[in-house]
Scaffold this active site. Structure first.
Site, mmCIF file in Angstrom:
data_model
loop_
_atom_site.group_PDB
_atom_site.id
_atom_site.type_symbol
_atom_site.label_atom_id
_atom_site.label_comp_id
_atom_site.label_asym_id
_atom_site.label_seq_id
_atom_site.Cartn_x
_atom_site.Cartn_y
_atom_site.Cartn_z
ATOM 1 N N ASN A 139 26.535 34.401 -47.172
ATOM 2 C CA ASN A 139 27.144 33.328 -47.950
ATOM 3 C C ASN A 139 26.210 32.126 -48.063
ATOM 4 O OD1 ASN A 139 28.778 31.422 -49.139
ATOM 5 N ND2 ASN A 139 30.530 31.757 -47.806
ATOM 6 N N ASP A 140 26.094 31.341 -46.990
ATOM 7 C CA ASP A 140 25.325 30.092 -47.053
ATOM 8 C C ASP A 140 23.880 30.297 -47.509
ATOM 9 O OD1 ASP A 140 27.522 28.663 -46.190
ATOM 10 O OD2 ASP A 140 27.009 28.885 -44.069
ATOM 11 N N VAL A 141 23.274 31.439 -47.135
ATOM 12 C CA VAL A 141 21.857 31.651 -47.465
ATOM 13 C C VAL A 141 21.636 31.947 -48.945
ATOM 14 C CG1 VAL A 141 21.274 32.437 -45.141
ATOM 15 C CG2 VAL A 141 21.913 34.119 -46.874
ATOM 16 N N PHE A 182 29.438 29.596 -42.423
ATOM 17 C CA PHE A 182 29.238 28.748 -41.250
ATOM 18 C C PHE A 182 29.217 27.261 -41.599
ATOM 19 C CE2 PHE A 182 27.413 31.992 -38.213
ATOM 20 C CZ PHE A 182 28.317 31.690 -37.216
ATOM 21 N N ALA A 183 28.595 26.932 -42.757
ATOM 22 C CA ALA A 183 28.425 25.529 -43.115
ATOM 23 C C ALA A 183 29.734 24.909 -43.614
ATOM 24 C CB ALA A 183 27.333 25.397 -44.165
#
Lengths: 467, 93
Positions: free
Chosen positions: A392-394, A432-433
């Site tokens: 997701n975040d990456v 996570f973010a």
């Protein structure tokens, strides 16, 4: 004469370690490299056993047997998804061994006053440093292990002034360390010092969040090496110093790589939490409303059917869904239709550096198909379909475009440059973010909602049917 | 003092050598690299052997024994798990 031969053998061992690590620079030579290092270790152990100072072999045989059997069982049973835990455990044991060696060395010279003879002074300073670093590595690794294994909550634990407490602990430990030589040589004060450094390891790692564990593991890896080198200075043992330095350097470099990949400074990881969001809080409804397109395996299979080049972007969610084999089967089905398939792996895709590559290798993915972020990014423009699974975040374009975003500046995989992006995900929940991902609302993005493994298997079935 | 200078030179050179070597390891192998280095840092087993074989006080022998067990787990577990991982990296097709 014997000592000379022992020293020369230590040199041979050190050379084997170096050439062993050199072997690790290519997957082809890595197995042999690891074996060279192991042979180096064997030589070092055997010649040490010839040392004239060793009087009792019974204890040694018992200790090595217990250690070897436990080590083998651990190494054989540990699942690949738990490799960060394994490394944390081994780091901790390494630190613990150094700590115990420093203690025995101290007991040998107990009652000695602070020495003015340079060599003894070096040895005394080294004892204190080994106690300190070894102790921090032991208890710090324990906390890291507990966080990775989810025995402890992943969120940062602690209070605002924790860094001052840590500073105080370091000063107290160094002061007590100095006192060990001449001022207060009681066993009680040694025990207090050991307790202090163990507490320090705990308070240093507790405030670090679960998402930052890859950095912590790499750093503790480095500490375990430095502790070994420090133990080498106690005894004036060259092979300990050289190998400890090699491992210390390796850990520092991996720490650096992970920090760059997360766009964080080491100081920020160790002592700060993520910067608060500047400006407006991003509302996920606003980002997603009316723009997210949901798809089905049949439709995705049709798109894949006309593709020439497909890139798979795996995240740790993939490993948690145990979907590595399913993904490889999908890739096999695509390869069978002469579609190019590659894997683009972000440095923090797994839970430690290179973890995702190990998980894919376990699922029999060819290592030549695994591309790093720097290799993959220029190629997304010529890619027909990107399949994002459990990441997701990456992939969040906010890291590139939104200056106010807390992840701004973090290097990402530019998957949105591809013609079509398929995101396999359970729901639109944040990573996570804790941020919404505008990628999901993009014109060229299709969401394939569902359990990772099942969704991939259905997709593979549809691809095979369409063929 | 001369010996200290010698040892610290050795340390500094080894750090440089380590940095040069490790920067050449591809990201694909970073996890086995870490566990492999872990095994190498188990070289403390040498120190543990000397400490546990010296036959001094009970306390010292016990600590030496603990050091020996921990370092041996480090060495054997580290090399074996690294071997397990590395043998999965294959070129196919």
């Amino acid at each position: 004469m014997l000592t000379t031969w022992i020293d020369i053998s230590y040199l041979v061992a050190a050379v084997l370690f170096v050439s062993g690590i050199k072997g690790m620079t290519r997957p082809k030579t890595a197995v042999r490299g690891n074996m060279q290092s192991a042979v180096g270790m064997l030589i070092a152990v055997v010649v040490t056993l010839l040392d004239a100072n060793i009087l009792s072999y019974e204890i040694i045989i018992a200790g090595m047997l217990i250690g070897a059997v436990s080590g083998l069982v651990l190494a054989q049973k540990m699942p690949m998804t738990s490799m960060p835990q394994m490394v944390a455990l081994l780091n901790g044991f390494g630190g613990g061994a150094s700590l115990a060696i420093a203690l025995t060395s101290y007991l040998d010279i107990i009652g000695a006053t602070a020495s003015t003879s340079p060599m003894l002074m070096v040895s005394q300073v080294a004892i204190v440093l080994t106690l300190l670093i070894g102790g921090i590595t032991l208890s710090g690794s324990g906390i890291a292990l507990a966080k990775l294994q989810e025995w402890l909550p992943g969120k940062p634990l602690g209070f605002a002034g924790m860094k001052y407490l840590n500073l105080l602990l370091v000063i107290a430990a160094l002061g007590m360390g100095y006192n060990l030589f001449g001022v207060d040589t009681s066993l009680t004060s040694v025990a207090v010092l050991v307790t202090l450094v163990l507490i320090l390891g705990v308070t240093l790692v507790l405030p670090i969040g679960g998402a930052d564990m890859p950095v912590v593991i790499a750093l503790l890896n480095s500490y375990s090496g430095i502790a070994a080198a420090a133990a080498g200075f106690i005894m004036g043992n060259t092979v300990l110093i050289v190998s400890g330095a090699l491992v210390g350097a390796s850990g520092i470099i991996l720490t650096q790589i992970m920090c760059v990949a997360m766009n964080r400074s080491l100081v920020n990881v160790l002592f700060g939490t993520m910067a608060p969001v500047n400006g407006d809080v991003i509302d996920s409804d606003e980002v997603y409303a009316g723009k997210v397109k949901s798809s089905c395996p049949e439709e995705v299979a049709m798109i894949l059917d006309s593709a020439n080049r497909v890139v798979i972007v795996p995240g740790f969610g993939l490993a948690m869904a145990q979907a590595q084999h399913a993904v490889r089967e999908l890739a096999d089905a695509l390869l069978a239709q002469s579609i190019d398939v590659e894997y683009a792996i972000h440095p923090v895709a797994g839970r430690m550096p290179g973890h995702m590559n190990v998980l894919l290798a376990e699922a029999e993915v060819d290592y030549e198909l695994m591309k790093t972020m720097d290799e993959a990014n220029p190629s997304f423009g010529q890619t027909d379909v990107v399949i994002v699974i459990g990441a997701n975040d990456v992939t969040n374009p906010m890291a590139r475009e939104d200056k106010g975003s807390p992840i701004y500046g973090m290097p990402i995989l530019n998957v949105d440059k591809a013609k079509t992006v398929i995101v396999v995900k359970r729901s639109l929940s944040a990573g996570f973010a804790g941020l919404p991902n505008p990628l999901f609302a993009n014109e060229n993005t299709l969401m394939l909602f569902g359990d990772g493994k099942k969704a991939i298997q259905e997709l593979t079935a549809s691809v095979n049917e369409a063929a | 003092m001369e010996q200290f200078v010698l040892l610290i030179s050795l340390f500094v050179l080894a750090v440089y050598l380590g940095i040069e070597l490790i920067t050449k390891v591809p990201p694909t192998l970073h996890t086995p690299l870490m566990s492999g280095c872990n095994a190498i840092s188990g070289i403390t087993v040498v120190g543990a052997l000397l400490a546990s074989g010296a036959q001094s006080s009970t306390l010292a022998s016990t600590l030496g024994f603990i050091a020996l067990v921990l370092a041996t787990i480090n060495v054997v577990g580290g090399f074996w798990v690294t071997h397990r991982m590395l043998s999965m990296f294959k070129k196919r097709g």
